[in-house]
Design an enzyme around this catalytic site. Structure first.
Site, mmCIF file in Angstrom:
data_model
loop_
_atom_site.group_PDB
_atom_site.id
_atom_site.type_symbol
_atom_site.label_atom_id
_atom_site.label_comp_id
_atom_site.label_asym_id
_atom_site.label_seq_id
_atom_site.Cartn_x
_atom_site.Cartn_y
_atom_site.Cartn_z
ATOM 1 C CG PHE A 1 48.969 -8.182 4.085
ATOM 2 C CD1 PHE A 1 49.968 -8.181 3.105
ATOM 3 C CD2 PHE A 1 47.658 -8.328 3.661
ATOM 4 C CE1 PHE A 1 49.663 -8.319 1.754
ATOM 5 C CE2 PHE A 1 47.343 -8.473 2.315
ATOM 6 C CZ PHE A 1 48.350 -8.455 1.372
ATOM 7 C CE LYS B 1 44.580 -6.350 14.619
ATOM 8 N NZ LYS B 1 45.144 -7.437 13.762
ATOM 9 C CB SER C 1 39.662 -5.562 3.017
ATOM 10 O OG SER C 1 39.073 -5.987 4.237
ATOM 11 C CB CYS D 1 45.488 0.873 -1.125
ATOM 12 S SG CYS D 1 46.457 2.227 -0.491
ATOM 13 C CD GLU E 1 41.867 -4.088 -2.932
ATOM 14 O OE1 GLU E 1 41.075 -4.392 -2.030
ATOM 15 O OE2 GLU E 1 42.778 -3.255 -2.793
HETATM 16 P P1 NAD Z 1 42.137 -6.812 6.176
HETATM 17 O O1 NAD Z 1 40.933 -5.943 6.099
HETATM 18 O O2 NAD Z 1 41.972 -8.274 5.987
HETATM 19 O O3 NAD Z 1 42.849 -6.635 7.605
HETATM 20 C C1 NAD Z 1 43.115 -5.354 8.146
HETATM 21 C C2 NAD Z 1 43.121 -5.453 9.669
HETATM 22 O O4 NAD Z 1 41.835 -5.876 10.132
HETATM 23 C C3 NAD Z 1 44.132 -6.457 10.208
HETATM 24 O O5 NAD Z 1 44.752 -5.907 11.338
HETATM 25 C C4 NAD Z 1 43.275 -7.677 10.547
HETATM 26 O O6 NAD Z 1 43.818 -8.407 11.637
HETATM 27 C C5 NAD Z 1 41.935 -7.071 10.915
HETATM 28 N N1 NAD Z 1 40.772 -7.911 10.553
HETATM 29 C C6 NAD Z 1 40.702 -8.819 9.535
HETATM 30 N N2 NAD Z 1 39.456 -9.352 9.471
HETATM 31 C C7 NAD Z 1 38.730 -8.778 10.459
HETATM 32 C C8 NAD Z 1 37.381 -8.899 10.896
HETATM 33 N N3 NAD Z 1 36.526 -9.738 10.319
HETATM 34 N N4 NAD Z 1 36.970 -8.139 11.937
HETATM 35 C C9 NAD Z 1 37.805 -7.284 12.537
HETATM 36 N N5 NAD Z 1 39.106 -7.126 12.169
HETATM 37 C C10 NAD Z 1 39.572 -7.864 11.141
HETATM 38 O O7 NAD Z 1 43.196 -6.203 5.136
HETATM 39 P P2 NAD Z 1 44.592 -6.821 4.688
HETATM 40 O O8 NAD Z 1 44.346 -8.022 3.850
HETATM 41 O O9 NAD Z 1 45.514 -6.912 5.833
HETATM 42 O O10 NAD Z 1 45.146 -5.628 3.768
HETATM 43 C C11 NAD Z 1 44.856 -5.504 2.408
HETATM 44 C C12 NAD Z 1 43.720 -4.529 2.173
HETATM 45 O O11 NAD Z 1 44.039 -3.264 2.753
HETATM 46 C C13 NAD Z 1 43.478 -4.239 0.699
HETATM 47 O O12 NAD Z 1 42.106 -4.221 0.470
HETATM 48 C C14 NAD Z 1 44.079 -2.859 0.497
HETATM 49 O O13 NAD Z 1 43.538 -2.113 -0.568
HETATM 50 C C15 NAD Z 1 43.783 -2.226 1.803
HETATM 51 N N6 NAD Z 1 44.655 -1.090 2.065
HETATM 52 C C16 NAD Z 1 44.095 0.143 1.927
HETATM 53 C C17 NAD Z 1 44.867 1.260 2.113
HETATM 54 C C18 NAD Z 1 44.276 2.626 1.949
HETATM 55 O O14 NAD Z 1 44.976 3.587 2.191
HETATM 56 N N7 NAD Z 1 43.036 2.778 1.539
HETATM 57 C C19 NAD Z 1 46.228 1.129 2.464
HETATM 58 C C20 NAD Z 1 46.757 -0.147 2.619
HETATM 59 C C21 NAD Z 1 45.946 -1.266 2.410
#
Ligand code: NAD
Length: 485
Positions: A150, A174, A227, A282, A376
């Protein structure tokens, strides 16, 4: 609702989703409902994969110099629609408009890199023995998927869209189930840029469709950003199906500050790094480790942080749950004996009472075992830990399971080098608070911040989005009897 019922984007047009299950997307700025997002099923995914598979032979056989013409036009369209796209990003994510503009400008830079790919993927050729030539070429994989988070509704999708597609793949995107609207606009721009139908498809949804992506036999590769918890799920599930997978996870970035650091510059960098995009990056500074006497720098950081005002130069965090979680971290640190130098709890913005704001927060005298030091937080919070030596500071940084970024602030080149060599993170800043490597350098962390080989952007992404073909040729048998001649 301003954006109404969202649809999937399949084979060049917007389509209804079959499940009937939907989520309401609301703006973190003031709680206004913006759109209704459908949750796709495996059947909806199937339709998109079929379209992508059908488009692949034509697209992959189009010479790369022609394929990148689409991205020259897309780059122009991003520039033309910069304001409109930035407004959508800000509305659905909650970041300030200037942060959203910077995000779309980054999309332009990412696209610019993709237009240079013909110059970068020329294969190698060598006469390996008399009359025998070996050559390599980068071949696209087929249908690939990109699952995004997000916090950057436009930029993270553009980490993958221009490179993967310019390299000849067809994509299933997605979007985040919290910020799917920007991608609808991006699909329209890609179509206007001349991308053939079926090459780029959007399948909205939540974990149900992510699981279906990991399991689908016709998807060759999955990239994921989100995440660490979900990165592990996706990496394990996709690789179990023998797919190529690159899964970027969460982060806890440490900034090591030495007493000789320039106070103003260090404070400005740290304040900007911890509060930019409301700390939902991140690459955000999350823990500062002060080495020796750094009280004068901490005082400057507090001065800088007090200039950051929710609703003015600080955006909202993504939702109420997130606001409550961040504030609970601050309260727990306070109860455990840390001192809250600047307190962002209970922030309110006049006229936006339903907005989910957390003010910038500075917590001093945090100890390594506290949750704020280890986990985090993903909010505008900086935890300050104190050590006597650089090795103690590095031990704290090294013990953290993540490894996205780390930084050191000093005027001593030897000390900076010492930290660069020993910090356990993929991206290191020296007097830089957000050490994002810009194109053509690649983006990617270490440890629990990334699972899989290679990085997601820049030159490194070429290896992920293509497979290498090696061909060995001999046209003149008279030049030798066997191939080793
Ligand atoms: P998230 O892991 O909750 O969601 C990411 C994606 O996975 C979304 O499209 C979501 O719909 C899907 N998803 C969520 N739960 C799921 C599950 N149980 N099974 C399968 N798919 C699922 O992450 P978020 O809250 O959208 O984003 C924030 C996180 O992303 C933070 O931890 C941040 O550090 C990380 N992030 C990392 C980077 C990087 O480059 N390492 C970059 C941007 C964000």
């Amino acid at each position: 609702m301003k954006y109404g019922q969202l649809k999937n984007f399949v084979n060049g047009s917007f389509r209804d989703v079959t499940s009937g299950r939907t989520l309401i997307i609301t703006s973190p700025i003031d709680g206004t409902p913006l759109a209704e997002m459908p949750c796709s099923t495996a059947a909806d995914l199937e339709e998109a994969v079929k379209a992508a598979k059908a488009a692949f032979p034509g697209w992959s056989k189009t010479p790369i110099k022609e394929r990148v013409q689409v991205f020259f036009r897309y780059k122009y369209l991003l520039e033309k629609h910069l304001q409109e796209l930035s407004e959508i990003v800000s509305e659905e994510n909650g970041k300030t408009l200037s942060e959203a503009v910077a995000e779309v400008e980054k999309c332009i830079e990412l696209t610019e890199f993709a237009t240079s790919l013909p110059q970068l993927i020329t294969g190698e050729v060598l006469e390996v023995s008399k009359g025998v030539e070996c050559r390599t070429s980068h071949v696209p994989l087929g249908v690939v998927a990109s699952i995004v988070p997000f916090n950057f509704p436009a930029m993270v999708p553009n980490w993958t869209i221009p490179n993967a597609i310019a390299l000849g793949n067809c994509m299933i995107m997605k979007p985040s189930d919290k910020v799917p609207i920007s991608l609808t606009k991006i699909a329209v721009l890609l179509k206007e840029a001349g991308l053939p139908d079926g090459v780029f498809n959007i399948v909205n949804g939540d974990s149900e469709v992510v699981n279906a992506i990991c399991d689908h036999p016709d998807i060759e590769a999955v990239s994921f950003v989100g995440s660490t918890k979900v990165a592990k799920i996706v990496y394990q599930r996709a690789t179990q199906q023998l797919k190529r997978c690159l899964a970027l996870g969460g982060a806890k970035n440490h900034l090591l500050v030495l007493p000789d650091a320039k106070p103003d510059m260090t404070a400005q960098n740290i304040a900007a790094s911890m509060s930019g995009c409301a700390g939902q990056r991140c690459m955000a500074a999350s823990a500062m480790v002060g080495i020796g006497q750094v009280d004068h720098i901490v005082a400057k950081i507090c001065e800088e942080v007090k200039k950051i005002i929710p609703g003015e130069n600080l955006g909202a965090v993504i939702n109420r749950e997130s606001k409550e979680r961040i504030e609970a971290y601050i309260t727990a640190a306070e109860k455990q004996g840390a001192s809250i130098l600047v307190d962002g709890r209970g922030a309110k913005v006049a006229g936006k009472e339903n907005g989910t704001y957390v003010g910038p927060t500075v917590i001093d005298y945090v100890t390594p075992e506290m949750d704020v030091a280890r986990e985090e937080i993903f909010g505008p919070v900086i935890s300050i830990l104190r050590t006597n030596t650089i090795d103690e500071a590095l031990a704290i940084e090294n013990a953290n399971p993540y490894g996205n970024a780390a930084a050191v602030f000093t005027q001593n080149g030897g000390m900076a080098r010492y930290v660069v060599d020993r910090a356990s993170a993929g991206m290191i800043g020296i007097n830089v608070g957000v050490p994002v490597p810009r194109e053509p350098f690649s983006f990617g962390g270490w440890n629990e911040s990334k699972f899989g080989v290679g990085d997601i952007t820049g030159k490194s992404s070429i290896e992920f989005w293509t497979k290498l073909k090696k061909s060995t040729t001999k046209w003149n048998p008279e030049e030798g009897i066997n191939w080793m001649s």
